[in-house]
Write a protein that holds these residues in place. Sequence first.
Motif, mmCIF file in Angstrom:
data_model
loop_
_atom_site.group_PDB
_atom_site.id
_atom_site.type_symbol
_atom_site.label_atom_id
_atom_site.label_comp_id
_atom_site.label_asym_id
_atom_site.label_seq_id
_atom_site.Cartn_x
_atom_site.Cartn_y
_atom_site.Cartn_z
ATOM 1 N N THR A 181 0.831 -1.209 0.000
ATOM 2 C CA THR A 181 0.000 0.000 0.000
ATOM 3 C C THR A 181 0.861 1.253 0.000
ATOM 4 N N ALA A 182 1.911 1.235 0.813
ATOM 5 C CA ALA A 182 2.780 2.411 0.916
ATOM 6 C C ALA A 182 3.423 2.746 -0.424
ATOM 7 N N PHE A 183 3.912 1.720 -1.135
ATOM 8 C CA PHE A 183 4.551 1.968 -2.432
ATOM 9 C C PHE A 183 3.561 2.578 -3.413
ATOM 10 N N LYS A 184 2.373 2.006 -3.496
ATOM 11 C CA LYS A 184 1.384 2.485 -4.462
ATOM 12 C C LYS A 184 0.991 3.931 -4.179
ATOM 13 N N ARG A 185 0.807 4.258 -2.904
ATOM 14 C CA ARG A 185 0.429 5.631 -2.561
ATOM 15 C C ARG A 185 1.565 6.605 -2.861
ATOM 16 N N CYS A 186 2.781 6.218 -2.483
ATOM 17 C CA CYS A 186 3.932 7.101 -2.717
ATOM 18 C C CYS A 186 4.172 7.308 -4.204
ATOM 19 N N LEU A 187 4.041 6.239 -4.967
ATOM 20 C CA LEU A 187 4.259 6.326 -6.414
ATOM 21 C C LEU A 187 3.230 7.246 -7.056
ATOM 22 N N ASN A 188 1.963 7.040 -6.726
ATOM 23 C CA ASN A 188 0.895 7.844 -7.322
ATOM 24 C C ASN A 188 0.968 9.304 -6.900
ATOM 25 N N ALA A 189 1.550 9.556 -5.724
ATOM 26 C CA ALA A 189 1.672 10.935 -5.238
ATOM 27 C C ALA A 189 2.922 11.624 -5.779
ATOM 28 N N GLY A 190 3.705 10.910 -6.591
ATOM 29 C CA GLY A 190 4.913 11.505 -7.157
ATOM 30 C C GLY A 190 6.047 11.642 -6.170
ATOM 31 N N LEU A 191 6.037 10.802 -5.126
ATOM 32 C CA LEU A 191 7.053 10.912 -4.081
ATOM 33 C C LEU A 191 8.208 9.930 -4.257
ATOM 34 N N LEU A 192 8.269 9.286 -5.427
ATOM 35 C CA LEU A 192 9.378 8.367 -5.689
ATOM 36 C C LEU A 192 10.125 8.753 -6.961
ATOM 37 N N ASN A 193 9.967 9.997 -7.366
ATOM 38 C CA ASN A 193 10.583 10.432 -8.624
ATOM 39 C C ASN A 193 12.098 10.523 -8.531
ATOM 40 N N ASN A 194 12.601 10.930 -7.371
ATOM 41 C CA ASN A 194 14.047 11.070 -7.191
ATOM 42 C C ASN A 194 14.533 10.096 -6.127
ATOM 43 N N ILE A 195 15.508 9.286 -6.489
ATOM 44 C CA ILE A 195 16.043 8.289 -5.568
ATOM 45 C C ILE A 195 17.551 8.449 -5.461
ATOM 46 N N ASP A 196 18.018 8.611 -4.242
ATOM 47 C CA ASP A 196 19.449 8.719 -3.955
ATOM 48 C C ASP A 196 19.905 7.365 -3.402
ATOM 49 N N GLU A 197 20.604 6.598 -4.219
ATOM 50 C CA GLU A 197 20.979 5.241 -3.814
ATOM 51 C C GLU A 197 21.966 5.233 -2.653
ATOM 52 N N SER A 198 22.787 6.257 -2.555
ATOM 53 C CA SER A 198 23.705 6.324 -1.413
ATOM 54 C C SER A 198 22.923 6.553 -0.118
ATOM 55 N N PHE A 199 21.824 7.301 -0.215
ATOM 56 C CA PHE A 199 20.960 7.502 0.950
ATOM 57 C C PHE A 199 20.266 6.198 1.327
ATOM 58 N N VAL A 200 19.808 5.449 0.337
ATOM 59 C CA VAL A 200 19.175 4.153 0.603
ATOM 60 C C VAL A 200 20.160 3.230 1.319
ATOM 61 N N LYS A 201 21.404 3.258 0.897
ATOM 62 C CA LYS A 201 22.439 2.445 1.545
ATOM 63 C C LYS A 201 22.623 2.880 2.998
ATOM 64 N N ASN B 78 2.615 24.329 7.050
ATOM 65 C CA ASN B 78 1.902 25.010 5.964
ATOM 66 C C ASN B 78 1.298 24.059 4.940
ATOM 67 N N VAL B 79 1.678 22.769 5.010
ATOM 68 C CA VAL B 79 1.250 21.816 3.980
ATOM 69 C C VAL B 79 0.517 20.646 4.623
ATOM 70 N N ALA B 80 -0.718 20.404 4.170
ATOM 71 C CA ALA B 80 -1.527 19.287 4.671
ATOM 72 C C ALA B 80 -1.394 18.091 3.731
ATOM 73 N N VAL B 81 -1.776 16.923 4.239
ATOM 74 C CA VAL B 81 -1.656 15.672 3.490
ATOM 75 C C VAL B 81 -2.995 14.945 3.531
ATOM 76 N N ASP B 82 -3.383 14.331 2.395
ATOM 77 C CA ASP B 82 -4.611 13.536 2.394
ATOM 78 C C ASP B 82 -4.283 12.052 2.494
ATOM 79 N N ASP B 83 -5.299 11.215 2.411
ATOM 80 C CA ASP B 83 -5.129 9.781 2.613
ATOM 81 C C ASP B 83 -4.286 9.132 1.520
ATOM 82 N N TYR B 84 -4.139 9.838 0.395
ATOM 83 C CA TYR B 84 -3.362 9.304 -0.726
ATOM 84 C C TYR B 84 -1.986 9.957 -0.817
ATOM 85 N N MET B 85 -1.610 10.656 0.255
ATOM 86 C CA MET B 85 -0.300 11.284 0.392
ATOM 87 C C MET B 85 -0.096 12.454 -0.573
#
Length: 410
Positions: free
Chosen positions: A24-44, A264-271
């Motif tokens: 569920t988390a992946f689908k919501r994040c993807l649809n909300a455009g929150l996975l556009n930039n990925i820093d692999e060194s940060f993931v490590k 200043n920024v609110a979030v809905d159920d779909y992130m």
Amino acid sequence: MKMKNAGPIDLSEYQRLGIKTNSTAFKRCLNAGLLNNIDESFVKEVQEYWKRNYGKSIDPVLNIAFMNLTGSKEIRIKPRQVLRKKILPLFNDYDMSLGYQDKNLYDIMINPGRSPETVLKNVNGTYFDANNNSIDTTEATRILLRYNTDLIIKPSRTNNGKKISKLTFRDGNIYLNGKRINTQDLDRIYTKNFIVQKAMEQHPVMAAPHPSSVNTLRMYTFRWNNKITNLPSFARFGGNHHINDNMETGGLCLGVTDTGKFLNVAVDDYMKTYSRHPTTGFCFADLEPIPKFDEIKQFVKDCHKSILHLDVISWDIIIGFDGKPIFLEANFSGPLWMGQFITQRPSFGDLTEEVLQFVNRELKTTDPTLMKKDRLKKQKKEIDELKKQNQKLKEALEKKDNELKSIKGI
């Protein structure tokens, strides 16, 4: 690494990083455009932190999404499933939570001091007055008709915002959402286990973004090392002119700082994020700070003292017209993972490292009792797996039986 925004999505790129693309988390994040930039060194860096403190690597999807949302590379963001199935069950005795979560028992189990005035209760089909005296349907009707002010009716054993409605009175009649009814209709609609309370007048600051709903603060408390402490909190505002403030019915959530200032920024159920309320157009940056916020934080800590079996609790608090806190509900399984995005902080804040180390040690010798819903899912999964194994055994036996028949020439 920048992910493609158009065309077919290559899930293997996400899976390579340890992301569960069916979650569920992946689908919501993807649809909300929150996975556009990925820093692999940060993931490590995230995985190294979690292996060091939790003993295992994790699905880093929320850490990546948090970075895309806030610009902050926060390694302490906790995955949804780790929170729900590993951390919370260690701190909360979910065999005991069912009793605590019944709204009809709040006055007995928690006795918060300030809460909406109870008018009527229904427990397993039996009516009770505000003093917990059992009464018949005729008396229940008389009690309702004594009021000439709006009342709120809601189920007493759920916290999903469904079936929360307004009762009004006119010319000696009862109206539910504008439709004339009687107590028999309430029995039919709500079946049993519901509560009727007086509607509360909320503080103008909380009413401003969406006046149609009763807007609340979602306050978290945590019992740790013999002390109850506050965790990051947020405000909940209704949407689409609904009376409740639940995200599931179109509401939004807005982070609150430790001093009571709103983000200043609110979030809905779909992130998805909003700087203005989509129903009213209210600008969240114009919100004044919450009055008497230190008093509110102490209020929920005091409420927690009455609940001994659960160490992580979320409280829904109304801010009265006078600025004082009013207890509404207690929850023991709320979306703590989502709160990290709303508040823009990790759920356990500076306690994260020692909490994870404690969980790591405990999980080596303890199999935590899951929430009821998760237990049922686990049992169903186990039953389905046994059915598959049984079917394979049947097919194998049939095959052997046919082979024997062939040998015997039958």
